[in-house]
Design an enzyme around this catalytic site. Structure first.
Site, PDB file in Angstrom:
ATOM      1  N   GLU A 296       0.828  -1.210   0.000  1.00 54.63           N
ATOM      2  CA  GLU A 296       0.000   0.000   0.000  1.00 54.63           C
ATOM      3  C   GLU A 296       0.863   1.261   0.000  1.00 54.63           C
ATOM      4  O   GLU A 296       1.940   1.296   0.585  1.00 54.63           O
ATOM      5  CB  GLU A 296      -0.924   0.025   1.232  1.00 54.63           C
ATOM      6  CG  GLU A 296      -1.874  -1.157   1.336  1.00 54.63           C
ATOM      7  CD  GLU A 296      -1.237  -2.370   1.981  1.00 54.63           C
ATOM      8  OE1 GLU A 296      -1.916  -3.398   2.070  1.00 54.63           O
ATOM      9  OE2 GLU A 296      -0.052  -2.294   2.393  1.00 54.63           O
ATOM     10  N   GLU A 310       1.141 -13.321  -3.126  1.00 58.09           N
ATOM     11  CA  GLU A 310       0.291 -13.813  -2.032  1.00 58.09           C
ATOM     12  C   GLU A 310      -0.257 -12.647  -1.219  1.00 58.09           C
ATOM     13  O   GLU A 310      -1.413 -12.667  -0.779  1.00 58.09           O
ATOM     14  CB  GLU A 310       1.078 -14.767  -1.131  1.00 58.09           C
ATOM     15  CG  GLU A 310       1.443 -16.085  -1.770  1.00 58.09           C
ATOM     16  CD  GLU A 310       2.679 -16.007  -2.657  1.00 58.09           C
ATOM     17  OE1 GLU A 310       3.041 -17.045  -3.231  1.00 58.09           O
ATOM     18  OE2 GLU A 310       3.293 -14.908  -2.756  1.00 58.09           O
ATOM     19  N   TYR A 311       0.581 -11.636  -1.027  1.00 58.11           N
ATOM     20  CA  TYR A 311       0.134 -10.478  -0.242  1.00 58.11           C
ATOM     21  C   TYR A 311      -1.035  -9.781  -0.922  1.00 58.11           C
ATOM     22  O   TYR A 311      -1.991  -9.347  -0.253  1.00 58.11           O
ATOM     23  CB  TYR A 311       1.290  -9.491  -0.046  1.00 58.11           C
ATOM     24  CG  TYR A 311       0.929  -8.307   0.815  1.00 58.11           C
ATOM     25  CD1 TYR A 311       1.016  -8.377   2.203  1.00 58.11           C
ATOM     26  CD2 TYR A 311       0.465  -7.118   0.251  1.00 58.11           C
ATOM     27  CE1 TYR A 311       0.654  -7.300   2.996  1.00 58.11           C
ATOM     28  CE2 TYR A 311       0.115  -6.036   1.037  1.00 58.11           C
ATOM     29  CZ  TYR A 311       0.210  -6.132   2.408  1.00 58.11           C
ATOM     30  OH  TYR A 311      -0.160  -5.061   3.198  1.00 58.11           O
ATOM     31  N   HIS A 312      -1.000  -9.653  -2.232  1.00 60.12           N
ATOM     32  CA  HIS A 312      -2.037  -8.930  -2.965  1.00 60.12           C
ATOM     33  C   HIS A 312      -3.227  -9.815  -3.338  1.00 60.12           C
ATOM     34  O   HIS A 312      -4.196  -9.329  -3.920  1.00 60.12           O
ATOM     35  CB  HIS A 312      -1.440  -8.301  -4.224  1.00 60.12           C
ATOM     36  CG  HIS A 312      -0.501  -7.172  -3.933  1.00 60.12           C
ATOM     37  ND1 HIS A 312      -0.934  -5.964  -3.433  1.00 60.12           N
ATOM     38  CD2 HIS A 312       0.861  -7.073  -4.049  1.00 60.12           C
ATOM     39  CE1 HIS A 312       0.115  -5.147  -3.254  1.00 60.12           C
ATOM     40  NE2 HIS A 312       1.201  -5.803  -3.627  1.00 60.12           N
ATOM     41  N   ARG A 343      -1.712  -5.286   5.697  1.00 56.18           N
ATOM     42  CA  ARG A 343      -2.409  -6.560   5.926  1.00 56.18           C
ATOM     43  C   ARG A 343      -1.779  -7.354   7.067  1.00 56.18           C
ATOM     44  O   ARG A 343      -2.386  -8.302   7.576  1.00 56.18           O
ATOM     45  CB  ARG A 343      -2.381  -7.428   4.662  1.00 56.18           C
ATOM     46  CG  ARG A 343      -3.324  -6.997   3.547  1.00 56.18           C
ATOM     47  CD  ARG A 343      -3.428  -8.094   2.487  1.00 56.18           C
ATOM     48  NE  ARG A 343      -4.128  -9.270   3.009  1.00 56.18           N
ATOM     49  CZ  ARG A 343      -4.157 -10.455   2.394  1.00 56.18           C
ATOM     50  NH1 ARG A 343      -3.478 -10.624   1.251  1.00 56.18           N
ATOM     51  NH2 ARG A 343      -4.817 -11.463   2.916  1.00 56.18           N
TER      52      ARG A 343
END
Length: 405
Positions: A296, A310-312, A343
């Site tokens: 972000e 994976e984060y997005h 996150r």
């Protein structure tokens, strides 16, 4: 004198907390410390007149005030047949003007005969570091405590080197000749940090992160620091020999800019080198990660596990994500990590800074930030802090466990 030990840099120290009379010089006009037994142990019983001295005030976040001066060690009752009353006299200076009640006072004698008088802010990280360096209890009061350094007392390792350089003391390298030979291939130029880090690891073929990631990382970092300083010495020496002159005379601005460039290179290189070696440790140990993945607000956490994709992915569980910020020295910049990777509520930060203050680590805990550093540096922290610290091996176990590997 044996090289590579603390006794190479200090004969001994005395440590105490400043009392009201000693700190409020404008009120008491006292410019001396009473020559109690601990000071006699350090300075002896012979008079020292106008002895070269260095006054140093150290606060948080690299705040430093330094002044060269002289001190006099004398017996105020020299003519008395049976009594003595030793005192350590000093002139007014900018360092003692900053001293307040409760600050840590360190009087150190160096093998050259120079006397260092160090004032340290109470409760600061640098206070923790110096108490650890000199092997003095943190339960210091207004009475002097004496510590003598013998030949094989304390070896100069990474943490010791780090703190000595905070005091402005340049470390002599016992293996200088061998290291100079290793650096010949660079031809007097600074290579890219990634190239230099790979070169450093190649000089230590016996080091394998699978045998212990904490030990491997610290070995690589120590070797890189030593080799870089040797290369820097050659390059900087050549520039200094060329001089700083212009058509108008001495090029003061040019000298200042060059000095700043040396300092900035040291700081930025240390950070990049740490990231390079951590990346190699993670790779060898089989951890899945991305470095500098964008999150972000265009933030770029140093490491995301298992990675940016994976984060997005909204469907990927947050509990399986881990973020690791990396700062070779924390100072007050650790808060920057808190705004990265929204996150992930519980964040991790890796550092090489020894002995961070309890105030700082308590703030980290309150902000759900877990500090990670090589196991070999844990001893520089207080016992109650050590129970909370993580080492690199534990962190790798965490991220590999989340990935099921």
């Amino acid at each position: 004198m044996k090289k590579g030990f603390l006794s190479e840099y200090f004969d001994g120290v005395v440590v105490k907390r400043l009392s009201g009379v000693e700190a409020n010089l404008s009120q008491s006009n006292q410019h001396e410390f009473n020559g109690v037994q601990a000071l006699k142990n350090l300075l002896g019983r012979e008079k020292l007149t106008n002895c070269p001295s260095k006054f140093l005030w150290l606060g948080e976040d690299d705040r430093v005030v330094s002044e060269d001066s002289f001190v006099t060690w004398y017996d105020a009752r020299d003519n008395h047949p049976t009594r003595s009353e030793f005192r350590l006299y000093f002139k007014s200076n900018s360092v003692m003007d900053l001293a307040i009640i409760g600050d840590l006072l360190i009087v150190a004698r160096r093998p050259s005969g120079e006397i260092m008088i160090i004032i340290v802010s109470s409760g600061s990280t640098v206070e923790n570091q110096l108490l650890w360096l000199f092997g003095v209890s943190n339960q210091i009061d207004v009475d002097f405590e004496y510590r003598e350094f013998e030949q094989d007392d304390t070896a100069v390792d990474f943490a010791t080197r780090y703190i000595l350089e905070e005091l402005g003391i340049e470390i002599e390298e016992p293996e200088a000749d061998r290291m100079d030979a290793l650096l010949e291939q660079f031809g007097g130029k600074f290579p890219k940090t990634s190239i230099f880090s790979s070169f450093v690891r190649a000089t230590l073929p016996e080091v394998n992160p699978l045998d212990g990631p904490d030990e491997a990382l610290l070995a690589w970092i120590e070797r890189e620091e030593k080799l870089f300083r040797r290369l820097e010495r050659h390059i900087v020496s050549d520039r200094l020999e060329a001089g700083f002159m212009s058509n108008e005379g001495a090029d003061v601005d040019g000298f200042i800019q060059f000095s700043l460039s040396v300092q900035n290179r040291r700081k930025s290189r240390a950070g990049y080198a740490l990231e390079n070696h951590l990346e190699e440790v993670f790779r060898v140990c089989g951890a899945t990660f991305d470095s500098q993945a964008v999150t972000e607000n265009k933030s770029k956490p140093d490491f995301l596990f298992p990675g940016g994709d994976e984060y997005h992915n909204p469907g990927f569980p947050e509990s399986s994500l881990t973020m690791l910020g990396v700062k070779s020295t924390c100072k007050d910049r650790w808060r920057q990590v808190l705004s990265e990777a929204a996150r992930i509520p519980n964040k991790h930060l890796f550092t090489l800074e020894p002995g961070i203050s309890e105030n700082q680590t308590n703030e980290m805990m309150a902000n759900s930030l877990q500090l990670v550093l090589p196991r070999g540096l844990h001893a520089t922290y207080r016992e109650n802090q050590q129970q909370w610290l993580w080492d690199l091996d534990s962190f790798i176990t965490l991220v590999k466990g989340k990935a099921g590997t």
